[in-house]
Design an enzyme around this catalytic site. Structure first.
Site, PDB file in Angstrom:
ATOM      1  CG  HIS A   1      20.009  31.178  -2.530  1.00 33.75           C
ATOM      2  ND1 HIS A   1      18.677  31.230  -2.225  1.00 33.75           N
ATOM      3  CD2 HIS A   1      20.304  29.869  -2.770  1.00 33.75           C
ATOM      4  CE1 HIS A   1      18.176  30.015  -2.284  1.00 33.75           C
ATOM      5  NE2 HIS A   1      19.136  29.168  -2.614  1.00 33.75           N
ATOM      6  CB  ALA A   2      18.324  36.184  -0.259  1.00 37.37           C
TER       7      ALA A   2
END
Length: 91
Positions: free
Chosen positions: A15-16
């Site tokens: 994820h980010a």
């Protein structure tokens, strides 16, 4: 050319926040740095490229470095990948 394969084990995939850490690491080097997964190849110097994989637990990703400092790139990415709890080396 240097390359190494990893398996994603994080339940949230990539994820980010950890993707940003990987991109920031890749950008420290002069070499071209790529990732291959799910039949796609993207530059590791772009957050959008890395996130575009949508990697989930069990997926495999290969980091590839080509250039003058390629020998240092893969160990640096491996350290971030493992330290961030994203996964493990898969060979």
């Amino acid at each position: 050319m240097q390359q190494k394969k990893f398996r994603v084990t994080d339940e949230d995939g990539i994820h980010a926040r950890p993707a940003t850490a990987l991109v920031n690491t890749a950008n420290k080097f002069k070499s071209e740095v790529f990732a291959e997964a799910l039949g796609k190849k993207v530059t590791m110097k772009s957050i959008l490229g890395v996130l575009s994989f949508g990697l989930e637990p069990g997926d495999e990703i290969t980091f590839i470095a080509e250039g003058e400092d390629e020998a240092q790139v893969i160990p640096a990415l491996e350290e971030v990948f493992v330290k961030e709890g994203l996964g493990e080396v898969y060979e």
